[in-house]
Enzyme design. Structure first.
Site, PDB file in Angstrom:
ATOM      1  N   MET A 156     -67.475 -15.311   6.338  1.00 17.34           N
ATOM      2  CA  MET A 156     -67.264 -15.405   4.936  1.00 17.34           C
ATOM      3  C   MET A 156     -67.772 -14.192   4.147  1.00 17.34           C
ATOM      4  O   MET A 156     -67.585 -14.578   2.606  1.00 17.34           O
ATOM      5  CB  MET A 156     -67.320 -16.961   4.425  1.00 17.34           C
ATOM      6  CG  MET A 156     -66.616 -17.871   5.038  1.00 17.34           C
ATOM      7  SD  MET A 156     -67.501 -19.762   4.890  1.00 17.34           S
ATOM      8  CE  MET A 156     -68.670 -19.502   5.889  1.00 17.34           C
ATOM      9  N   VAL A 157     -68.589 -13.225   4.708  1.00 19.01           N
ATOM     10  CA  VAL A 157     -68.818 -12.229   3.766  1.00 19.01           C
ATOM     11  C   VAL A 157     -67.695 -11.418   3.192  1.00 19.01           C
ATOM     12  O   VAL A 157     -67.124 -11.011   4.011  1.00 19.01           O
ATOM     13  CB  VAL A 157     -69.902 -11.595   4.383  1.00 19.01           C
ATOM     14  CG1 VAL A 157     -70.403 -10.172   3.703  1.00 19.01           C
ATOM     15  CG2 VAL A 157     -71.003 -12.396   5.015  1.00 19.01           C
ATOM     16  N   TRP A 175     -67.913  -8.789  15.681  1.00 21.22           N
ATOM     17  CA  TRP A 175     -66.387  -9.404  15.530  1.00 21.22           C
ATOM     18  C   TRP A 175     -65.462  -8.618  14.721  1.00 21.22           C
ATOM     19  O   TRP A 175     -64.830  -9.274  14.198  1.00 21.22           O
ATOM     20  CB  TRP A 175     -66.802 -11.012  15.300  1.00 21.22           C
ATOM     21  CG  TRP A 175     -67.556 -11.861  16.149  1.00 21.22           C
ATOM     22  CD1 TRP A 175     -67.476 -12.225  17.241  1.00 21.22           C
ATOM     23  CD2 TRP A 175     -68.940 -12.181  15.630  1.00 21.22           C
ATOM     24  NE1 TRP A 175     -68.682 -12.884  17.753  1.00 21.22           N
ATOM     25  CE2 TRP A 175     -69.886 -12.909  16.571  1.00 21.22           C
ATOM     26  CE3 TRP A 175     -69.865 -12.082  14.346  1.00 21.22           C
ATOM     27  CZ2 TRP A 175     -70.880 -13.329  16.737  1.00 21.22           C
ATOM     28  CZ3 TRP A 175     -70.984 -12.385  14.708  1.00 21.22           C
ATOM     29  CH2 TRP A 175     -71.721 -13.051  15.605  1.00 21.22           C
ATOM     30  N   HIS A 176     -65.838  -7.426  14.655  1.00 18.29           N
ATOM     31  CA  HIS A 176     -65.083  -6.589  13.760  1.00 18.29           C
ATOM     32  C   HIS A 176     -64.187  -5.623  14.736  1.00 18.29           C
ATOM     33  O   HIS A 176     -64.337  -4.565  14.517  1.00 18.29           O
ATOM     34  CB  HIS A 176     -65.988  -5.949  12.844  1.00 18.29           C
ATOM     35  CG  HIS A 176     -66.944  -6.804  11.899  1.00 18.29           C
ATOM     36  ND1 HIS A 176     -67.920  -6.208  11.171  1.00 18.29           N
ATOM     37  CD2 HIS A 176     -66.534  -8.263  11.575  1.00 18.29           C
ATOM     38  CE1 HIS A 176     -68.514  -7.106  10.433  1.00 18.29           C
ATOM     39  NE2 HIS A 176     -67.708  -8.293  10.661  1.00 18.29           N
TER      40      HIS A 176
END
Length: 598
Positions: A156-157, A540-541
């Site tokens: 959520m960032v 996770w990017h």
């Protein structure tokens, strides 16, 4: 503040944590999470969020639509809403997953969501070099398999990135379309800034105030201490790192949380489209092939939840938004990809393009710092908020550089915290040995959990087909540290970050680096180089596997195939400086703009 999944889990993980340290606290944590996940799986059968979304559409073989969107994740949700907002368009959204589970809406619950039915949970190929202190020596590539995709499962960032990122895209593409000044309006289009402090500041002009996704900071009393500690080292304290000139500084990051709910793309884009009769949403339906005739995309082949194979047709465009792992899989299954690899798999080549190459991820790891002693009573967690206080640092090693070399996300866990173990064991999936050491350090002491990652790694991995069977997950080679520059840079940035241990504030709290036991010696360069490799993980990017300039043009159209567009993280030519969900949402908005312009 402990992250509690239920009062039973909290009792099992927090009050008894000290008793289990000499045994295996990580095993206890994972067992408790498995129990809760089993209960959540039962609750998921009730489809408690289905009322928010368009109903599951019954497909018929041979049906025509104007647009077919493959993948209802972050960008796909944006496209479905924007294209169906024009009532003249008949839009089909094909999603392999189903409705988001109830727990996805609660900001507190994200550490429970990996390895669930709505997580693809693809695994990397073990390179026998990196990730060797993760469970099973592989990277568990968490990705959302549901409406909203990874916007429902991530942390959520919300960060736009640095202007340098997008200006670099424009230089790579020789197209000013993607310069920061030209993507900023699309960021503003998606944003609904609700933070009172920022709305009254100079940063308000860089954010939208009436967009789809509500964003605000979450500030805790302890944050000031940590920001001032980094200020001792010369870092600026800023209210927001969004800027036309530089994103450097230490701050409270913006979070995609509003109205006490996670602001996922499904909630913010698909829910408002619930009443649109021209939007058809087909759930639990997997696209297995793009139908291409004379190098024109004319539709898709899908397999429904009942196992029926159908062919569906697009009058205008097929848009693939399946993410940086499954978009290349679908393209290659359809004959678009590296010629040698496709021929090896017996697939006829339609377009020889470097699909699946250029796989990128923010090279990351975790550092734990044991802080002050504490035996105070910890209040029950609020399920509608991010579970622990968080600050963020964007820093460059060169004082004249305006864009960051690394990001630090700092999470402060209270003593004997269940949340710390969940982050370590279920989110990052470190080994039992590592997480047990973090747990031991947390008994009677607060712990600062630093998520440290490189913004622009040079290493590249790749995605390859494991099989021509679409149900078999592709092979993912992360490529972490294949370019030695990244290992050296990670070492340098960790040494730069670790200076915080010598600040007067950290010394006053008897701050100590938690020893994982993986690297011998003093905290010198060799120690940190060892640590960089030993603790390597994922942020996770995932991005870059159908990159602009290589696979698609700057309008996101696939080279050599007409009426086929890609809109997701796979089109990024390089990463952006920070968590990528906001940038992926922007790409969805941008793609919708391109289509409407056409």
């Amino acid at each position: 503040m402990n992250l509690a999944l239920s009062s039973g889990l909290e009792n099992g993980l927090s009050t008894s944590l000290a008793e289990h340290i000499m045994a295996d606290a990580t095993a206890d944590t994972l067992a408790a999470i498995n129990t809760v996940q089993a209960a959540l799986n039962v609750i998921a059968t009730l489809q408690l969020t289905a009322f928010r979304y368009p109903p599951d559409y019954a497909l018929k073989n041979g049906t025509n639509y104007d647009y077919i969107i493959v993948g209802g994740g972050t960008a796909g949700s944006v496209l479905a809403y924007r294209l169906s907002s024009d009532c003249k368009n008949k839009v089909l959204l094909v999603e392999a997953g189903s409705y988001p589970p109830f727990e996805s809406e609660l900001p507190l619950m994200f550490t429970t969501m990996s390895k669930m039915p709505y997580d693809y949970d693809t695994s990397s190929v073990n390179d026998n070099y990196t990730a060797q202190n993760l469970q099973d020596h592989i990277v568990s590539l968490t990705q959302g398999k549901m409406l909203g995709g990874s916007s429902n499962i991530g942390h959520m960032v919300h960060v736009q990135g640095d202007p340098h990122d997008y200006n670099n895209w424009a230089n790579i593409l020789r197209d000013d379309t993607w310069a920061y000044k030209n993507v900023l309006p699309y960021f503003k289009k998606l944003e609904n800034l609700t933070d009172p402090g920022l709305l009254a500041s100079k940063y308000a002009d860089l954010h939208g105030i009436d967009g789809m996704i509500k964003i605000a900071r979450q500030i805790a009393d302890v944050d000031c201490f940590y920001k001032k500690a980094f200020q001792e080292l010369g870092h600026k304290i800023v209210a927001d790192t969004t800027s036309f000139t530089s994103s450097l500084g230490v701050t409270n990051p913006l979070l995609e949380i509003g109205d006490n709910l996670r602001q996922s793309s499904s909630l913010c884009y698909l829910a408002p489209a619930k009443s649109l009769s021209n939007l058809c949403v087909a759930l639990s339906t997997t696209a297995t092939k793009i139908l291409i005739k004379n190098k024109i995309a004319v539709g898709v082949q899908v397999v429904t939840s009942s196992g029926e194979t159908l062919e569906l047709y697009a009058n205008k465009e097929v848009i693939v938004s399946a993410g940086a792992i499954h978009t290349p899989q679908l393209l290659m299954l359809s004959g678009i990809g590296p010629k040698s690899h496709l021929e090896e798999k017996g697939i006829s080549v339609i377009a020889d393009l470097p699909v699946g190459e250029n796989f990128m991820d923010h090279t990351g790891l975790a550092v734990a710092i044991q802080m002050e002693s504490d035996t105070s009573t910890v209040p029950a967690p609020n399920p509608f908020k991010f579970p622990v206080p968080m600050t963020a640092l964007y820093a460059a090693l060169n004082s004249s550089q305006t864009y960051p070399d690394y990001q630090g996300i700092f999470l402060l866990f209270p003593h004997d915290s269940a949340a710390l173990m969940q982050f370590c064991a279920n989110s990052f999936k470190y080994s039992h040995d590592v997480c047990n050491k973090f747990a031991a350090a947390n008994v009677g002491r607060t712990v600062l959990f630093a998520v440290h990652n490189l913004m622009m790694p040079k290493s590249r991995g790749k995605v390859l087909l494991a099989s021509t069977d679409p149900s078999i997950e592709p092979l993912v080679y992360t490529g972490t540290y294949t370019n030695e520059y990244d290992l050296d840079l990670m070492t340098d940035t960790l040494m730069d970050f670790a200076r915080v241990l010598k600040t007067k504030r950290f010394k006053a709290r008897n701050a100590t680096l938690v020893d994982t036991g993986l690297c011998p010696g003093l905290h010198d360069r060799e120690f940190w180089k060892c640590y960089s490799l030993a603790m390597s993980a994922t942020l996770w990017h995932y991005a870059g596997t159908a990159a602009m300039g290589k696979v698609v043009d700057s309008d996101l159209l696939v080279k050599g195939v007409r009426k086929l567009r890609i809109a997701d993280a796979s089109v990024m030519p390089t990463l952006v400086s920070g968590n990528i969900n906001a940038a992926v949402t922007m790409i969805g908005e941008r793609a919708a703009g391109f289509i409407n312009d056409d």
